[in-house]
Design an enzyme around this catalytic site. Structure first.
Site, PDB file in Angstrom:
ATOM      1  N   ARG A   3     -24.013  11.917   9.709  1.00 21.53           N
ATOM      2  CA  ARG A   3     -23.346  13.018  10.398  1.00 21.53           C
ATOM      3  C   ARG A   3     -22.033  13.332   9.700  1.00 21.53           C
ATOM      4  O   ARG A   3     -21.254  12.433   9.389  1.00 21.53           O
ATOM      5  CB  ARG A   3     -23.093  12.670  11.870  1.00 21.53           C
ATOM      6  CG  ARG A   3     -24.396  12.473  12.651  1.00 21.53           C
ATOM      7  CD  ARG A   3     -24.167  12.204  14.115  1.00 21.53           C
ATOM      8  NE  ARG A   3     -25.442  11.927  14.782  1.00 21.53           N
ATOM      9  CZ  ARG A   3     -25.574  11.595  16.060  1.00 21.53           C
ATOM     10  NH1 ARG A   3     -24.494  11.503  16.822  1.00 21.53           N
ATOM     11  NH2 ARG A   3     -26.763  11.356  16.574  1.00 21.53           N
ATOM     12  N   ARG A  50     -16.717   6.258  15.132  1.00 25.73           N
ATOM     13  CA  ARG A  50     -17.176   7.592  14.727  1.00 25.73           C
ATOM     14  C   ARG A  50     -17.209   7.640  13.196  1.00 25.73           C
ATOM     15  O   ARG A  50     -16.176   7.806  12.551  1.00 25.73           O
ATOM     16  CB  ARG A  50     -16.241   8.670  15.275  1.00 25.73           C
ATOM     17  CG  ARG A  50     -16.785  10.099  15.136  1.00 25.73           C
ATOM     18  CD  ARG A  50     -15.727  11.128  15.517  1.00 25.73           C
ATOM     19  NE  ARG A  50     -15.371  11.083  16.917  1.00 25.73           N
ATOM     20  CZ  ARG A  50     -15.931  11.830  17.865  1.00 25.73           C
ATOM     21  NH1 ARG A  50     -16.891  12.684  17.545  1.00 25.73           N
ATOM     22  NH2 ARG A  50     -15.531  11.745  19.122  1.00 25.73           N
ATOM     23  N   GLU A 102     -19.107   6.486  24.925  1.00 25.41           N
ATOM     24  CA  GLU A 102     -20.557   6.664  24.876  1.00 25.41           C
ATOM     25  C   GLU A 102     -21.220   5.708  23.881  1.00 25.41           C
ATOM     26  O   GLU A 102     -20.832   5.631  22.725  1.00 25.41           O
ATOM     27  CB  GLU A 102     -20.897   8.101  24.472  1.00 25.41           C
ATOM     28  CG  GLU A 102     -22.396   8.362  24.371  1.00 25.41           C
ATOM     29  CD  GLU A 102     -22.717   9.641  23.626  1.00 25.41           C
ATOM     30  OE1 GLU A 102     -23.762   9.679  22.940  1.00 25.41           O
ATOM     31  OE2 GLU A 102     -21.928  10.609  23.705  1.00 25.41           O
ATOM     32  N   SER A 137     -27.297   8.056  24.723  1.00 27.61           N
ATOM     33  CA  SER A 137     -27.619   9.256  25.492  1.00 27.61           C
ATOM     34  C   SER A 137     -29.130   9.389  25.503  1.00 27.61           C
ATOM     35  O   SER A 137     -29.816   8.910  24.588  1.00 27.61           O
ATOM     36  CB  SER A 137     -26.967  10.499  24.889  1.00 27.61           C
ATOM     37  OG  SER A 137     -27.511  10.780  23.620  1.00 27.61           O
ATOM     38  N   ARG A 141     -22.728   1.544  16.688  1.00 29.44           N
ATOM     39  CA  ARG A 141     -21.554   1.676  17.541  1.00 29.44           C
ATOM     40  C   ARG A 141     -21.496   0.594  18.623  1.00 29.44           C
ATOM     41  O   ARG A 141     -20.405   0.251  19.107  1.00 29.44           O
ATOM     42  CB  ARG A 141     -21.552   3.069  18.180  1.00 29.44           C
ATOM     43  CG  ARG A 141     -20.408   3.324  19.123  1.00 29.44           C
ATOM     44  CD  ARG A 141     -20.494   4.688  19.767  1.00 29.44           C
ATOM     45  NE  ARG A 141     -20.063   5.753  18.882  1.00 29.44           N
ATOM     46  CZ  ARG A 141     -19.724   6.969  19.285  1.00 29.44           C
ATOM     47  NH1 ARG A 141     -19.787   7.267  20.557  1.00 29.44           N
ATOM     48  NH2 ARG A 141     -19.341   7.886  18.417  1.00 29.44           N
TER      49      ARG A 141
END
Length: 420
Positions: A258, A273, A345, A348, A385
């Site tokens: 990403r 991140r 988070e 999800s 993460r």
């Protein structure tokens, strides 16, 4: 792609959904107008073709001046048919463009608003407390020789890292635990491609407003995936699935990429991140009427992982404006990060209803023998993460970290990670 018939039958559903997301409501009326124009042009074109066919028979039977007159009419009619066919093609393209910009209609009960308007469904587990000043995950990772951001930046730039030694082993252990959890719940494991064609990336809905977060290789016309959801969604594209025996469940293990465009200055410390990470992603193909039950099942698998790892977490119902265009509902699970005094988070899981399947032409056969789009769902079962929460939650005063019991078999029985 949204359901055109549902759009015609219940446009207010789409208007309400667009408003809840904070998206353009006018798109709905524009799509309706384009659809009407498209259907009108097709109907008129088909009518004229029938007239053209009848006239052709009359020409064949006529002679002399009558035939010449009929031939002239046939030529004029042919020109009109050609013009209408082009109008229909243009209207079809206009409808596809307009309807394609409308997000998947949200499921009733999804909260309206943006990122901050989520609804907390439950909080689970006791937040860790310490009788010492807790270290953050990067300080712990460096002390344990598990994370090396400096060399990651030297080799690849900012937001890259090395997991080394016990850090590498910890991630592999975590991913294997997730894989075993997936296998126990009927998922078939796949190691997926991380480069996909544009039509597959577009089919999943990732080339919309967040396309600037995706790495693209123009020389090859391929995209690097930010989740194996993309490849898993394309796995059965252009196929008719047999779902009579239940859902098709896949667990995709892949490296993810990403660009993190627009996140400058956010979470730059450590591995929260980053541009590259590993992930095990659940993906389900189900009958549309079973999608909501499957959604809850995916969340239950994620919660079991959280509880087994001894993490304190909350489950939130994500607000409409924070869903992304493909999801009709999304539940996030956020773990407590002690040094940030906040939930962050970790997973999800999204119910995309038939939105992706329509784009990718993935169908099932109904009782009547016709075909209809399946529903697709996705959810994270483990990713890099998670190491952040594991290190910070289970740290000790001396900088060591207690290994969650469930991970110890994957680490040859190691109970505590200590500096060497």
């Amino acid at each position: 792609m949204i359901d055109p018939q549902l759009l015609r039958e219940n446009p207010q559903l789409f208007r309400d959904s667009q408003a809840a997301r904070g998206d353009s409501v006018d798109l709905v009326d524009a799509a309706l107008a384009a659809d009407e124009k498209r259907r009108s042009a097709i109907t008129e074109s088909e009518s004229l073709r029938a007239t053209q066919k009848t006239l052709g028979k009359q020409v064949a039977q006529a002679a002399g001046d009558e035939k010449a007159q009929l031939l002239q009419q046939a030529q004029q009619l042919a020109a009109r048919v050609k013009d209408l066919a082009q109008q229909a093609t243009d209207a079809e393209a206009e409808f596809a463009k307009t309807a394609g910009a409308i997000a998947n209609p949200i499921i009733p009960g999804v909260p309206s608003g943006g990122e901050e308007n989520f609804v907390t469904l439950r909080e689970v587990g006791e937040k860790p407390t310490f009788d010492f000043e807790p270290r953050d995950h990067l300080e712990l990772g460096e002390k344990l020789r598990a994370i090396d951001m400096v060399r990651g930046a030297k080799v690849s730039g900012s937001r890259f890292y090395f997991l080394r030694g016990v850090g590498a082993r910890l991630e592999i252990a975590l991913m294997n635990l997730a894989l075993d959890t997936a296998l126990a719940n009927g998922f078939e494991p796949l190691i997926t491609p991380t480069l996909v064609k544009p039509e597959i990336m577009a089919g999943t809905g990732f080339l919309g407003e967040h396309s600037d977060e995706i790495y693209y290789l123009p020389a090859d016309d391929l995209y690097l995936t930010g989740t194996s959801e993309v490849a898993l969604a394309g796995f059965h594209s252009d196929e008719i699935l047999d779902l009579e025996g239940g859902s098709k469940r896949y667990a995709g293990w892949s490296t993810c990429y990403r660009r993190e465009a627009g996140s400058g200055g956010k979470d730059t410390r450590g591995i929260l991140r980053v541009h590259q990470f590993n992930k095990l992603e659940m993906f389900s193909y189900v009958l549309p009427e079973n999608a909501e039950a499957e959604h809850l099942a995916l969340v239950s698998f994620q919660e079991q992982m959280m509880q087994d790892l001894g993490l304190s977490y909350r489950v939130i119902d994500t607000a409409a404006g924070d869903l992304g265009s493909s999801a009709a509902r999304k539940y996030d699970i956020e773990a407590w990060i002690p040094t940030q005094d906040a939930y962050r988070e970790l997973t999800s899981t999204s119910n995309c209803t038939t939105f992706q399947a329509r784009r990718l032409d993935t169908r099932y056969r109904t009782e009547s023998g016709k075909t209809a789009p399946v529903a697709t769902l996705n959810g994270t079962l483990a990713t890099t993460r998670w190491i952040v929460a594991i290190l910070e939650t289970h740290q000790q005063a001396d900088g060591s970290v207690i290994v969650p019991e469930v991970l110890r078999p994957y680490l040859n029985g190691v109970e505590r990670i200590e500096a060497t």
